[in-house]
Design an enzyme around this catalytic site. Sequence first.
Site, PDB file in Angstrom:
ATOM      1  N   GLU A  44       0.880  -1.179   0.000  1.00 59.11           N
ATOM      2  CA  GLU A  44       0.000   0.000   0.000  1.00 59.11           C
ATOM      3  C   GLU A  44       0.915   1.225   0.000  1.00 59.11           C
ATOM      4  OE1 GLU A  44      -3.258  -0.306   2.957  1.00 59.11           O
ATOM      5  OE2 GLU A  44      -2.773   1.774   3.430  1.00 59.11           O
ATOM      6  N   ASP A  55      -4.860  10.370   9.596  1.00 63.13           N
ATOM      7  CA  ASP A  55      -3.515   9.905   9.934  1.00 63.13           C
ATOM      8  C   ASP A  55      -3.001  10.454  11.255  1.00 63.13           C
ATOM      9  OD1 ASP A  55      -3.016   9.665   6.543  1.00 63.13           O
ATOM     10  OD2 ASP A  55      -2.438   8.076   7.936  1.00 63.13           O
ATOM     11  N   TYR A 168     -11.072  -3.260   3.583  1.00 62.17           N
ATOM     12  CA  TYR A 168     -10.191  -2.754   4.629  1.00 62.17           C
ATOM     13  C   TYR A 168     -11.025  -2.654   5.904  1.00 62.17           C
ATOM     14  CZ  TYR A 168      -6.376   0.060   6.607  1.00 62.17           C
ATOM     15  OH  TYR A 168      -5.327   0.531   7.359  1.00 62.17           O
TER      16      TYR A 168
HETATM   17  O1  LIG Z   1      -0.563   3.095  10.543  1.00 60.97           O
HETATM   18  P1  LIG Z   1      -1.331   1.916  11.049  1.00 60.97           P
HETATM   19  O2  LIG Z   1      -1.940   2.176  12.432  1.00 60.97           O
HETATM   20  O3  LIG Z   1      -0.513   0.630  10.974  1.00 60.97           O
HETATM   21  O4  LIG Z   1      -2.581   1.713  10.047  1.00 60.97           O
HETATM   22  C1  LIG Z   1      -2.384   1.396   8.652  1.00 60.97           C
HETATM   23  C2  LIG Z   1      -2.399   2.696   7.925  1.00 60.97           C
HETATM   24  O5  LIG Z   1      -1.184   3.358   8.187  1.00 60.97           O
HETATM   25  C3  LIG Z   1      -2.566   2.693   6.398  1.00 60.97           C
HETATM   26  O6  LIG Z   1      -3.402   1.668   5.942  1.00 60.97           O
HETATM   27  C4  LIG Z   1      -3.085   4.085   6.153  1.00 60.97           C
HETATM   28  C5  LIG Z   1      -2.278   5.182   6.038  1.00 60.97           C
HETATM   29  N1  LIG Z   1      -3.075   6.305   5.990  1.00 60.97           N
HETATM   30  C6  LIG Z   1      -4.394   5.942   6.134  1.00 60.97           C
HETATM   31  C7  LIG Z   1      -5.560   6.713   6.222  1.00 60.97           C
HETATM   32  C8  LIG Z   1      -6.783   6.048   6.417  1.00 60.97           C
HETATM   33  C9  LIG Z   1      -6.849   4.630   6.481  1.00 60.97           C
HETATM   34  C10 LIG Z   1      -5.648   3.846   6.396  1.00 60.97           C
HETATM   35  C11 LIG Z   1      -4.446   4.526   6.249  1.00 60.97           C
END
Ligand SMILES: O=P(O)(O)OC[C@@H](O)[C@@H](O)c1c[nH]c2ccccc12
Length: 263
Positions: A44, A55, A168
């Site tokens: 990703e 974020d 997701y």
């Molecule tokens: O950072 P984490 O807590 O491991 O979660 C995944 C996430 O970083 C990635 O899937 C993602 C990055 N930015 C996002 C914004 C919304 C949903 C998901 C995301």
Amino acid sequence: MSNLSDIFKNHKAFIPFVVADDPDFDTTVKNIIALAKGGADIVEVGIPFSDPIADGPVIQSADLRAFAAGVRTETVFEIVDAARKQTDVPIVFLTYLNVVFKYGYDAFCQRCQQSGVAGLVIPDMPYESRDEILPAATQAGIDIIPLITPTSGHRIEKIARAASGFIYVVSSLGITGERNEFFTGLKDLVANIRQYTDVPTAIGFGVHTPDQAKTMAGIADGVIIGSAIVDIVAKEKQNAPQAIETFTKSVRTAVDASQGARV
Ligand SMILES: O=P(O)(O)OC[C@@H](O)[C@@H](O)c1c[nH]c2ccccc12
């Protein structure tokens, strides 16, 4: 549609996340290749955005480093093109809707097809607005990967029935970032989704250790880790690829040890 769903057919998937152009073009290319070598099933790639509302601080800082490196949306495509010369690991974009809107839905999806990007995760696009981009995505053979959260409630059925690629599953309320507490109803949430679709599920948000990844892979069909990897990039900078490959291998081993490991 892409063949992302097939990836989950015979084993639990590991889907790591990195921010494009963090800290620079070449390191991101090497990080993508390191993730693939370490055993990632799908990578990703985050497109930096000025207002990343979902974020946490780790990814927000990574976006700022990418902006300092001069990232533009076209840069992200060029990074994928460069990585494609050394790996065919499936890639999906994590991008906020305005990035796609500004580029133009048709142009963005066609450019994704050209670079071999298989899907889009657009966290700030409500399910009800997906019809704006769906024709362009379908034309380009790209999956719009929906997010289902612990508060999706009655919308789960329609989101699940319309899903393609993978779903997701957001592990907890709030923003991205390492956690040690997760929504306790994840098993029921995944079971609820599975009533309506065979499209595979991957749990993300907060997962940052191999043990947590094994647990989540035991609940769903895959697991997503972002901030823990972005944190390695923040610390290791141009030396990140080696550390990322090592971390990825440890998660791969743990995910394979969950039920439904590789046959
Ligand atoms: O950072 P984490 O807590 O491991 O979660 C995944 C996430 O970083 C990635 O899937 C993602 C990055 N930015 C996002 C914004 C919304 C949903 C998901 C995301």
